[in-house]
Design an enzyme around this catalytic site. Structure first.
Site, PDB file in Angstrom:
ATOM      1  N   ALA A 144       0.852  -1.201   0.000  1.00  0.00           N
ATOM      2  CA  ALA A 144       0.000   0.000   0.000  1.00  0.00           C
ATOM      3  C   ALA A 144       0.882   1.242   0.000  1.00  0.00           C
ATOM      4  O   ALA A 144       1.318   1.703   1.054  1.00  0.00           O
ATOM      5  CB  ALA A 144      -0.924   0.006   1.219  1.00  0.00           C
ATOM      6  N   GLU A 377       6.538  11.123  -0.570  1.00  0.00           N
ATOM      7  CA  GLU A 377       5.387  11.971  -0.204  1.00  0.00           C
ATOM      8  C   GLU A 377       4.451  12.204  -1.392  1.00  0.00           C
ATOM      9  O   GLU A 377       3.940  13.304  -1.595  1.00  0.00           O
ATOM     10  CB  GLU A 377       5.847  13.297   0.412  1.00  0.00           C
ATOM     11  CG  GLU A 377       6.473  13.082   1.786  1.00  0.00           C
ATOM     12  CD  GLU A 377       6.501  14.336   2.619  1.00  0.00           C
ATOM     13  OE1 GLU A 377       5.537  15.113   2.579  1.00  0.00           O
ATOM     14  OE2 GLU A 377       7.502  14.530   3.335  1.00  0.00           O
TER      15      GLU A 377
END
Length: 395
Positions: A144, A377
């Protein structure tokens, strides 16, 4: 061989409509520190994949580890613009240092202030700001990454504790973190809205570190796997309410993208600094290679992209400081600056020729470091999705 000390003084000076005298003084101070204390360590930090503890001890003494955190919680109470300036200048000297600094502030510390209750703020923020330990934040899992709803780590309520089970991967600073903010599923049936955030403290039974990743770049910023095996977390370490973790993560990443944009900006500026210096001293065919039009065009393109990236990063910081929406602008800043850093690093290596491919010159490190800015990010593709959705393209 480092060219950071010969960096051009002018970067950022033409942004007077955003920078005040306090910003300029801070930039001068941190740039001087970066040249004297950070740049000389950068090659060794990279070569040995070593977290520069001595640098962060000095940053703590300068009250920079809690820079945007309010003074009542041990921080310096500075604005986002000041924070972006510090990230940029540290990254200009050493990408690894800039990355760990940004992760500590944006990810490992700020969520406590933004979403924590008063007791959590009083407990976690002062030691983080003092540099007693680093902060860390754990969202990504082996299966994930961009798909946060695919979380497998679970947190099950058991009396006055939650029991965490699962694993996280690619977690920055965890080797030196005293606290890590962990996202876990408390209700799988709710998808994203079943994710909650928890503060997990170092030494908690059932919480262990897995392998430290061997990376292409940013080698001095540790990237680690976290393992949770029946890890019991006190209920008071739940940050916010159950099910709020995903929204917290999005807001955290919004601000974090400004810092990654600043990180990329610093690397890009270092590439230009090195290229200009090299082009002036390296001779071919009896004259400096900087006199060749093709290389002048390379550096003109680099300078233009850097200036555009700086405008985007500083504008996003200004919006945030003024309480205005900045999600789209933060994504634009991160997207453009990260791709500009890779562009500049590639051109810097080309300008250096064969010397750009060996470790005696820093540009090969800049190339390796720059790539992470397009991934961490939120990948460039995710940034484009964020921007498109803010244009109303939601289907």
């Amino acid at each position: 061989m480092s060219t950071t000390a010969t960096a051009a003084k002018g970067s950022g000076d033409r942004l007077g409509f955003w920078l005040n005298d306090e910003h300029r003084m801070l930039r001068e101070m941190i740039r001087d520190f970066a040249v004297r204390e950070v740049a000389p360590l950068a090659e060794s930090v990279d070569e040995h994949s070593r977290f520069p503890e001595e640098t962060f001890a000095k940053l703590a003494k300068m009250d920079l580890l809690g820079l945007p955190i309010p003074t009542e919680y041990g921080g310096a109470g500075a604005d986002t613009m000041s924070y972006a300036i510090v990230v940029e200048e540290l990254s200009r000297a050493c990408g690894s240092t800039g990355l760990s600094y940004a992760a500590h502030v944006s990810l490992g510390s700020s969520p406590f202030y933004l979403f924590g209750n008063e007791a959590q703020k009083r407990k976690f923020l002062p030691p983080l700001a003092r540099g007693e330990y680093m902060g860390s934040w754990a969202l990504t899992e082996p299966g994930a990454g961009s798909d946060a709803a695919g979380q497998k780590t679970t947190a099950v309520r058991d009396g006055d504790h939650y029991v965490l089970n699962g694993a996280k991967t690619f977690i920055t600073n965890a080797t030196h973190a005293g606290s890590v903010i962990v996202m876990a599923m408390t209700d799988k049936s709710k998808g994203n809205h079943g994710i909650s955030a928890f503060a997990v403290e170092r030494g908690t039974p059932g919480y262990t570190l897995g392998k430290v990743e061997k990376k292409m770049g940013m080698r001095g910023s540790p990237t680690v796997q976290l393992i949770f095996d029946n890890c019991r977390i006190p209920v008071e370490n739940l940050i916010g309410n159950e099910g709020e973790g995903f929204v917290q993560a999005l807001k955290t990443l919004d601000g974090g993208r400004i810092s990654i944009g600043a990180l990329a900006l610093g690397i890009a500026q270092a590439c230009l600094d090195a290229s200009v210096a090299y082009a002036k001293q390296r001779e071919q065919f009896g004259k400096p290679i900087g006199s060749f039009q093709a290389l002048q065009h390379f550096m003109a393109d680099m300078a233009t992209q850097i200036h555009a990236a700086r405008m985007l990063v500083y504008h996003a910081a200004w919006l945030k400081d003024n309480g205005l929406p900045f999600t789209q602008e933060g994504a634009m800043a991160k997207l453009y600056a990260s791709e500009a850093a890779s562009f500049c690093a590639n051109k810097a290596v080309q300008i250096h020729g064969g010397y750009g491919y060996i470790r005696e010159f820093p540009v090969e490190r800049y190339l390796r470091d720059a790539k992470l800015c397009e991934i961490g990010e939120g990948t460039s593709e995710i940034q484009r999705m964020v921007i498109a959705r803010n244009l109303g393209l939601r289907f």
